[in-house]
Write a protein that holds these residues in place. Structure first.
Motif, PDB file in Angstrom:
ATOM      1  N   SER A 124      -7.636   6.847  -4.915  1.00 23.68           N
ATOM      2  CA  SER A 124      -7.165   6.934  -6.297  1.00 23.68           C
ATOM      3  C   SER A 124      -7.262   8.353  -6.820  1.00 23.68           C
ATOM      4  CB  SER A 124      -7.982   5.988  -7.182  1.00 23.68           C
ATOM      5  OG  SER A 124      -7.841   4.654  -6.759  1.00 23.68           O
ATOM      6  N   SER A 161      -1.743   5.567  -1.789  1.00 26.87           N
ATOM      7  CA  SER A 161      -2.236   4.337  -2.420  1.00 26.87           C
ATOM      8  C   SER A 161      -2.971   3.430  -1.442  1.00 26.87           C
ATOM      9  CB  SER A 161      -1.072   3.580  -3.059  1.00 26.87           C
ATOM     10  OG  SER A 161      -0.225   3.042  -2.054  1.00 26.87           O
ATOM     11  N   LEU A 189      -1.695   0.987   0.037  1.00 35.02           N
ATOM     12  CA  LEU A 189      -1.112  -0.351  -0.035  1.00 35.02           C
ATOM     13  C   LEU A 189      -0.026  -0.517   1.008  1.00 35.02           C
ATOM     14  CD1 LEU A 189      -0.684  -0.632  -3.916  1.00 35.02           C
ATOM     15  CD2 LEU A 189      -2.557  -1.548  -2.528  1.00 35.02           C
ATOM     16  N   ARG A 231       3.815  -4.482  -1.011  1.00 39.05           N
ATOM     17  CA  ARG A 231       2.928  -4.592  -2.165  1.00 39.05           C
ATOM     18  C   ARG A 231       3.080  -3.383  -3.083  1.00 39.05           C
ATOM     19  NH1 ARG A 231      -3.671  -5.454  -1.942  1.00 39.05           N
ATOM     20  NH2 ARG A 231      -3.968  -5.626  -4.219  1.00 39.05           N
ATOM     21  N   PHE A 232       3.262  -2.210  -2.496  1.00 36.69           N
ATOM     22  CA  PHE A 232       3.462  -1.010  -3.311  1.00 36.69           C
ATOM     23  C   PHE A 232       4.756  -1.112  -4.108  1.00 36.69           C
ATOM     24  CE2 PHE A 232       5.095   3.261  -4.048  1.00 36.69           C
ATOM     25  CZ  PHE A 232       3.979   3.911  -4.566  1.00 36.69           C
ATOM     26  N   ARG A 269       6.258  -3.840  -5.130  1.00 34.49           N
ATOM     27  CA  ARG A 269       6.102  -4.833  -6.201  1.00 34.49           C
ATOM     28  C   ARG A 269       5.254  -4.303  -7.352  1.00 34.49           C
ATOM     29  NH1 ARG A 269       4.653 -10.445  -3.202  1.00 34.49           N
ATOM     30  NH2 ARG A 269       3.565  -9.041  -1.801  1.00 34.49           N
ATOM     31  N   SER A 270       4.306  -3.423  -7.070  1.00 29.26           N
ATOM     32  CA  SER A 270       3.447  -2.887  -8.127  1.00 29.26           C
ATOM     33  C   SER A 270       3.994  -1.604  -8.750  1.00 29.26           C
ATOM     34  CB  SER A 270       2.035  -2.613  -7.583  1.00 29.26           C
ATOM     35  OG  SER A 270       2.072  -1.693  -6.508  1.00 29.26           O
ATOM     36  N   HIS A 271       5.088  -1.075  -8.202  1.00 26.15           N
ATOM     37  CA  HIS A 271       5.714   0.138  -8.742  1.00 26.15           C
ATOM     38  C   HIS A 271       7.226  -0.088  -8.833  1.00 26.15           C
ATOM     39  CE1 HIS A 271       1.850   1.564  -7.172  1.00 26.15           C
ATOM     40  NE2 HIS A 271       1.948   2.587  -8.001  1.00 26.15           N
ATOM     41  N   VAL A 272       7.595  -1.083  -9.623  1.00 26.92           N
ATOM     42  CA  VAL A 272       9.005  -1.477  -9.707  1.00 26.92           C
ATOM     43  C   VAL A 272       9.858  -0.353 -10.275  1.00 26.92           C
ATOM     44  CG1 VAL A 272      10.618  -3.114 -10.719  1.00 26.92           C
ATOM     45  CG2 VAL A 272       8.384  -3.912  -9.938  1.00 26.92           C
ATOM     46  N   THR A 325      10.442   2.412  -7.845  1.00 25.34           N
ATOM     47  CA  THR A 325      11.372   1.995  -6.792  1.00 25.34           C
ATOM     48  C   THR A 325      12.814   2.039  -7.284  1.00 25.34           C
ATOM     49  OG1 THR A 325       9.654   0.538  -5.894  1.00 25.34           O
ATOM     50  CG2 THR A 325      11.921   0.175  -5.153  1.00 25.34           C
TER      51      THR A 325
END
Length: 225
Positions: free
Chosen positions: A5, A69, A71, A75-76, A78-81, A84
């Motif tokens: 992080s 990250s 990830l 998953r990355f 989906r968490s950073h729409v 993307t």
């Protein structure tokens, strides 16, 4: 804060300025290439090279942040729409610049704007950027198309304004498949942004009137004798 992080935050801090410049360069290069029909071919190629170079910067930044990250790719994503979407549609990259103000304020521990004001400011600036980008995109598809009613960039800007405001006069409209796909996206964004602004403004008014009512002595109402 773990090492990953911390490294990701350091990377974002170091690349903020570069990504802001790349965002403006991409938008400027795309706009000049679309609007500069009479420019010599060499200058159009330069603009194209600038847009692809800026796009490459966005892709590299996305891949590096995914790696930092820790990830998995799915998953990355989906968490950073928003990130993307920006990589897939780099013309929307300037929208990421809107959040720079809040990040700077948090780092410097200064007083920030209220939530309602920030939402309205974000939605307003987003509307301007989306409208301009959509006007450019639709104009690139409609210019010279058979039966097109959007023949100038002014027509395209007028269409974008009426679409974003959900008015939709219908005097000009896209006829090409690419133009219509862009129109559908702009309609959806226009409804979302208009709802965000209206909802935030209504909440702000309710909060303001509630505070005024709480300060008023019991039984003291406007117009009471």
């Amino acid at each position: 804060m773990n090492d990953r992080s911390q490294r990701q935050e350091q990377w974002e801090d170091r690349t903020d300025a570069l990504l802001a410049v790349a965002s403006l360069a991409f938008l400027a290069g795309y706009a000049v290439r679309i609007l500069g029909h009479d420019l010599p071919q060499v200058w159009q190629d330069v603009c194209l090279a600038i847009t692809f170079a800026a796009w490459a910067v966005f892709v590299v930044d996305y891949v590096v942040r995914m790696w930092l990250s820790g990830l998995r790719p799915l998953r990355f994503v989906r968490s950073h729409v928003l990130d993307t979407i920006v990589v897939l549609l780099p013309l929307l990259r300037p929208l990421r610049m809107v959040t720079s103000y809040d990040k700077i304020q948090r780092r410097r521990d200064k007083a920030r704007l209220t939530l309602y004001v920030r939402v309205m400011a974000y939605a307003g600036l987003s509307s301007l950027l989306l409208g301009f980008a959509s006007a450019l995109t639709v104009y690139s598809y409609e210019y010279g198309a058979p039966g097109a009613t959007i023949r100038t960039f002014g027509d395209s800007v007028w269409w974008a304004c009426s679409t974003l405001s959900t008015v939709g006069y219908g005097d000009v409209s896209p006829v090409t498949p690419g133009g219509r796909v862009t129109a559908v996206g702009l309609m959806a964004c226009g409804l979302a942004l208009l709802g965000a602004v209206t909802g935030s403004f209504s909440s702000w008014l309710i909060q303001t009137f509630t505070r005024e009512d709480e300060k008023r002595p019991p039984g003291d109402f406007p117009g009471a004798s």
